[in-house]
Design a protein around this motif. Structure first.
Motif, PDB file in Angstrom:
ATOM      1  N   LEU A  71       5.934 -16.151 -13.315  1.00  0.00           N
ATOM      2  CA  LEU A  71       6.539 -16.262 -11.909  1.00  0.00           C
ATOM      3  C   LEU A  71       5.965 -15.295 -11.240  1.00  0.00           C
ATOM      4  O   LEU A  71       5.995 -15.561  -9.945  1.00  0.00           O
ATOM      5  N   LEU A  72       5.467 -14.360 -11.847  1.00  0.00           N
ATOM      6  CA  LEU A  72       4.900 -13.409 -10.707  1.00  0.00           C
ATOM      7  C   LEU A  72       3.706 -12.858 -11.244  1.00  0.00           C
ATOM      8  O   LEU A  72       3.841 -12.268 -12.406  1.00  0.00           O
ATOM      9  N   VAL A  73       2.600 -12.664 -10.643  1.00  0.00           N
ATOM     10  CA  VAL A  73       1.347 -11.875 -11.045  1.00  0.00           C
ATOM     11  C   VAL A  73       1.046 -10.690 -10.179  1.00  0.00           C
ATOM     12  O   VAL A  73       0.830 -10.865  -9.053  1.00  0.00           O
ATOM     13  N   PHE A  74       1.245  -9.489 -10.504  1.00  0.00           N
ATOM     14  CA  PHE A  74       1.032  -8.382  -9.973  1.00  0.00           C
ATOM     15  C   PHE A  74      -0.539  -7.874 -10.300  1.00  0.00           C
ATOM     16  O   PHE A  74      -0.985  -7.660 -11.231  1.00  0.00           O
ATOM     17  N   VAL A  75      -1.134  -7.838  -9.200  1.00  0.00           N
ATOM     18  CA  VAL A  75      -2.407  -7.520  -8.938  1.00  0.00           C
ATOM     19  C   VAL A  75      -2.770  -5.885  -8.546  1.00  0.00           C
ATOM     20  O   VAL A  75      -2.544  -5.932  -7.389  1.00  0.00           O
ATOM     21  N   ASP A  76      -2.762  -5.128  -9.331  1.00  0.00           N
ATOM     22  CA  ASP A  76      -2.578  -3.618  -9.236  1.00  0.00           C
ATOM     23  C   ASP A  76      -4.128  -3.272  -8.868  1.00  0.00           C
ATOM     24  O   ASP A  76      -5.131  -3.789  -9.343  1.00  0.00           O
ATOM     25  N   GLU A  77      -4.170  -2.036  -8.092  1.00  0.00           N
ATOM     26  CA  GLU A  77      -5.507  -1.714  -7.561  1.00  0.00           C
ATOM     27  C   GLU A  77      -6.462  -2.621  -7.015  1.00  0.00           C
ATOM     28  O   GLU A  77      -7.566  -2.927  -7.531  1.00  0.00           O
ATOM     29  N   SER A  78      -5.846  -3.380  -6.053  1.00  0.00           N
ATOM     30  CA  SER A  78      -6.606  -4.399  -5.477  1.00  0.00           C
ATOM     31  C   SER A  78      -7.487  -4.144  -4.438  1.00  0.00           C
ATOM     32  O   SER A  78      -7.372  -4.277  -3.153  1.00  0.00           O
ATOM     33  N   GLU A  87      -4.349   4.066   2.121  1.00  0.00           N
ATOM     34  CA  GLU A  87      -3.600   3.529   3.334  1.00  0.00           C
ATOM     35  C   GLU A  87      -4.581   2.677   3.936  1.00  0.00           C
ATOM     36  O   GLU A  87      -4.159   2.118   4.947  1.00  0.00           O
ATOM     37  N   GLY A  88      -5.975   2.713   3.508  1.00  0.00           N
ATOM     38  CA  GLY A  88      -6.755   1.835   4.322  1.00  0.00           C
ATOM     39  C   GLY A  88      -6.607   0.447   3.824  1.00  0.00           C
ATOM     40  O   GLY A  88      -5.770  -0.046   3.166  1.00  0.00           O
ATOM     41  N   ARG A  89      -7.993  -0.168   4.005  1.00  0.00           N
ATOM     42  CA  ARG A  89      -8.170  -1.474   3.688  1.00  0.00           C
ATOM     43  C   ARG A  89      -8.386  -1.683   1.873  1.00  0.00           C
ATOM     44  O   ARG A  89      -9.436  -1.138   1.406  1.00  0.00           O
ATOM     45  N   ALA A  90      -7.491  -2.767   1.332  1.00  0.00           N
ATOM     46  CA  ALA A  90      -7.549  -3.063   0.086  1.00  0.00           C
ATOM     47  C   ALA A  90      -8.680  -4.023  -0.073  1.00  0.00           C
ATOM     48  O   ALA A  90      -9.720  -3.685  -0.605  1.00  0.00           O
ATOM     49  N   PHE A  91      -8.540  -5.152   0.510  1.00  0.00           N
ATOM     50  CA  PHE A  91      -9.602  -6.125   0.347  1.00  0.00           C
ATOM     51  C   PHE A  91      -9.718  -6.685   1.889  1.00  0.00           C
ATOM     52  O   PHE A  91      -8.534  -6.869   2.721  1.00  0.00           O
ATOM     53  N   ASN A  92     -10.674  -7.481   2.406  1.00  0.00           N
ATOM     54  CA  ASN A  92     -10.830  -7.965   3.759  1.00  0.00           C
ATOM     55  C   ASN A  92      -9.954  -9.247   3.552  1.00  0.00           C
ATOM     56  O   ASN A  92      -9.898  -9.903   2.702  1.00  0.00           O
ATOM     57  N   ILE A  93      -9.402  -9.385   4.960  1.00  0.00           N
ATOM     58  CA  ILE A  93      -8.805 -10.910   4.964  1.00  0.00           C
ATOM     59  C   ILE A  93      -9.232 -11.304   6.417  1.00  0.00           C
ATOM     60  O   ILE A  93      -9.633 -10.748   7.217  1.00  0.00           O
ATOM     61  N   GLU A  94      -9.097 -12.899   6.623  1.00  0.00           N
ATOM     62  CA  GLU A  94      -9.543 -13.219   7.964  1.00  0.00           C
ATOM     63  C   GLU A  94      -8.465 -12.793   9.185  1.00  0.00           C
ATOM     64  O   GLU A  94      -7.425 -12.660   8.814  1.00  0.00           O
ATOM     65  N   ARG A 121       0.776  -1.305   0.107  1.00  0.00           N
ATOM     66  CA  ARG A 121      -0.048   0.012  -0.151  1.00  0.00           C
ATOM     67  C   ARG A 121       0.965   1.178   0.045  1.00  0.00           C
ATOM     68  O   ARG A 121       1.768   1.411   0.702  1.00  0.00           O
ATOM     69  N   THR A 122       0.807   2.209  -1.010  1.00  0.00           N
ATOM     70  CA  THR A 122       1.784   3.116  -1.147  1.00  0.00           C
ATOM     71  C   THR A 122       0.922   4.174  -1.567  1.00  0.00           C
ATOM     72  O   THR A 122      -0.287   4.168  -2.249  1.00  0.00           O
ATOM     73  N   ASP A 123       1.860   5.466  -1.504  1.00  0.00           N
ATOM     74  CA  ASP A 123       1.055   6.755  -2.295  1.00  0.00           C
ATOM     75  C   ASP A 123       1.293   6.459  -3.625  1.00  0.00           C
ATOM     76  O   ASP A 123       2.070   5.604  -4.249  1.00  0.00           O
ATOM     77  N   HIS A 124       0.541   7.337  -4.532  1.00  0.00           N
ATOM     78  CA  HIS A 124       0.754   7.385  -6.084  1.00  0.00           C
ATOM     79  C   HIS A 124       2.220   7.539  -6.398  1.00  0.00           C
ATOM     80  O   HIS A 124       2.795   8.584  -5.828  1.00  0.00           O
ATOM     81  N   GLY A 125       2.651   6.743  -7.465  1.00  0.00           N
ATOM     82  CA  GLY A 125       4.110   7.047  -7.890  1.00  0.00           C
ATOM     83  C   GLY A 125       5.170   6.915  -7.201  1.00  0.00           C
ATOM     84  O   GLY A 125       6.344   7.163  -7.271  1.00  0.00           O
ATOM     85  N   VAL A 126       5.238   6.198  -6.082  1.00  0.00           N
ATOM     86  CA  VAL A 126       6.330   5.726  -5.272  1.00  0.00           C
ATOM     87  C   VAL A 126       7.158   4.775  -5.892  1.00  0.00           C
ATOM     88  O   VAL A 126       8.473   4.959  -5.792  1.00  0.00           O
ATOM     89  N   PHE A 150       0.054  -7.935  -4.375  1.00  0.00           N
ATOM     90  CA  PHE A 150      -1.039  -7.264  -4.563  1.00  0.00           C
ATOM     91  C   PHE A 150      -0.610  -5.620  -4.064  1.00  0.00           C
ATOM     92  O   PHE A 150       0.175  -5.395  -3.561  1.00  0.00           O
ATOM     93  N   ALA A 151      -1.335  -4.917  -4.756  1.00  0.00           N
ATOM     94  CA  ALA A 151      -1.043  -3.512  -4.454  1.00  0.00           C
ATOM     95  C   ALA A 151      -2.371  -2.505  -4.429  1.00  0.00           C
ATOM     96  O   ALA A 151      -3.227  -2.825  -5.206  1.00  0.00           O
ATOM     97  N   ASP A 152      -2.224  -1.392  -3.829  1.00  0.00           N
ATOM     98  CA  ASP A 152      -3.398  -0.563  -3.521  1.00  0.00           C
ATOM     99  C   ASP A 152      -2.457   0.970  -3.219  1.00  0.00           C
ATOM    100  O   ASP A 152      -1.565   0.880  -2.700  1.00  0.00           O
ATOM    101  N   ASN A 153      -3.296   1.937  -3.769  1.00  0.00           N
ATOM    102  CA  ASN A 153      -2.832   3.179  -3.507  1.00  0.00           C
ATOM    103  C   ASN A 153      -3.602   4.033  -2.324  1.00  0.00           C
ATOM    104  O   ASN A 153      -3.627   5.099  -2.275  1.00  0.00           O
TER     105      ASN A 153
END
Length: 456
Positions: free
Chosen positions: A211-218, A263-270, A168-173, A258-261
């Motif tokens: 080998l790598l799956v980048f899930v952007d805007e998760s 600071e809050g919750r991208a998706f719920n986890i257990e 989870r980062t600011d835009h453009g990091v 997984f990546a999200d821009n």
């Protein structure tokens, strides 16, 4: 035509076919609809007719060229992604081309005096890469984990982790630069940028052939996405169902990022999750302009010195790091607090009131009493799977309660506790109904007034 001329034409055709083979072409028989020629370097496909056109342009006799291709080109039944395995795999008498690629041979091939130097010299040249990792992380713990995670991909591509990072980062990091420039190069472009929706598509092959799956805007609401991905994150194989091709089982080697821009919750986890490594939220070192200037200089450096980074990662000590252990970081504790689902609390509150049945009418009155809107209504929740899953986790089961009274069968459906069935369950339900009738009409959270309201 003399025998000598025929022999010359056949020799020309053989030489042409050998050149086609050297370019990476082979016969591909794995498609159920047709046989074609396939290039394992470019993944290009050609029909026999198209290849004959190439032969005619090369002044090669068509009749001889086809025979030469049939005799001199290898035949494969399919492609398979299998790190640390031979280029051609044979299973049950069938040949499969291994599409996995590694930069190791290339880096070793350029290991001249320019790159063979002492550790101190190598470390000095990698200061810019170290700065890049520093800007992508907010603490030494995340930086160390990220470095081990990358080194593991280089050293042990055949060992699939069951833990995957969430950035989870600011835009453009620079997380896109990390994937699309840095890791893409280190992993021979066996990376893909995709979305949560695409990787859950039944026809998706992204998970199987990279080998790598980048899930952007998760970004996703509720627990459904996590529950759907949960098995995929740890499984060693899955059934791939490409369009127009028969489904097949493929062993998995892919890592998720997984990546999200926000600071809050991208998706719920257990709360007991063991699959997601949550990194601390990352801000720009100074500001976005400073970051862009740094990245521009870093990428100029990267085009020249990436083999040094590969060599460093290939020898980085990961003996104390496990791809199957998910550390509980401070960032993850905070993230889990954000993932406390109000639905869990609602079900617990409902149960704590001593109720052993749940129905649509009663549930909707319950959420109304708790000041929640339509998002938590019975009809909305039942469109997904998480509500039923959570009810079962809380001990409720969907039952049809039946009792014969005066030679007439009475029945209703409800979610019930304690495995209630038959007449006993029906009597308890009627007892709750009677209690509801006797309660004050001002009690907005009362149990529904009629068994006819009970639906599942």
């Amino acid at each position: 035509m003399s025998n000598t001329e025929i022999e010359v034409q056949q020799q020309n055709a053989n030489e042409w076919a050998d050149d086609i083979k050297a370019q990476g072409w082979s016969w591909f028989t794995g498609n159920e609809n047709r046989v074609y020629l396939w290039n394992h370097h470019t993944d290009a496909k050609n029909s026999v007719e198209a290849m004959m056109l190439k032969a005619r342009k090369a002044n090669v006799d068509a009749s001889h060229s086809k025979v030469a291709l049939e005799m001199r080109l290898p035949t494969v039944e399919g492609k398979i992604f299998a790190p640390s395995q031979p280029r051609v795999l044979t299973k049950n008498g069938c040949n499969y081309f291994n599409s996995f690629k590694s930069q190791q041979a290339f880096v070793e091939g350029i290991a001249t005096e320019e790159f063979i130097e002492d550790d101190d010299s190598l470390t000095g040249r990698l200061e810019l890469f170290d700065e890049f990792l520093h800007r992508l992380t907010s603490n030494t713990e995340d930086k160390e984990w990220l470095t081990c995670w990358m080194a593991h991909m280089v050293q042990k591509p055949e060992e699939r982790p069951s833990v995957h990072p969430l950035f989870r980062t600011d835009h453009g990091v620079g997380k896109n630069v990390l994937v699309e420039q840095v890791l893409s190069k280190l992993l021979s472009e066996q990376t893909v940028t995709t979305s949560l929706k695409e990787i859950r598509n039944a026809h998706s092959e992204s998970v199987a052939n990279n080998l790598l799956v980048f899930v952007d805007e998760s970004k996703a609401k509720g627990m459904n996405v996590y529950l759907e991905m949960k098995s995929m994150l740890a499984s060693r194989e899955m059934v791939i169902n490409p369009k127009f091709i028969r489904p097949y089982t493929q062993q998995l080697y892919s890592r998720f990022m997984f990546a999200d821009n926000t600071e809050g919750r991208a998706f719920n986890i257990e709360q007991d999750d063991r699959r997601i490594y949550v990194c601390e939220y990352v801000l720009h070192e100074i500001d976005k302009a400073d970051t862009q200037e740094f990245i521009q200089g870093f990428l100029q450096w990267w085009t020249i010195y990436w083999p040094d980074v590969y060599r460093w990662l290939s020898t980085f000590d990961i003996s104390e790091w496990s791809p199957h252990v998910c550390p509980m970081t401070d960032a993850k504790r905070e993230y889990l607090d954000m993932c406390v689902d109000p639905l869990d609390e609602l079900i617990e509150a409902y149960r704590n009131r001593g109720r052993v049945t749940i129905t649509e009418h009663c549930w909707d009155k319950h959420i109304l009493c708790n000041g929640l809107g339509d998002d938590y209504s019975w009809q909305i929740l039942h469109k997904g799977t998480s509500f039923k899953y959570k009810l079962e986790e809380a001990g409720y089961r969907s039952k049809k309660l039946v009792k014969r009274i005066d030679n007439r069968q009475h029945s209703c459906r409800a979610w019930v506790l304690n495995n209630l069935t038959g007449g006993e369950g029906y009597d308890i339900l009627q007892g709750e109904l009677e209690t509801a009738r006797e309660s004050s009409s001002e009690n907005q959270d009362s149990i529904c007034a009629s068994a006819n309201d009970y639906t599942v």
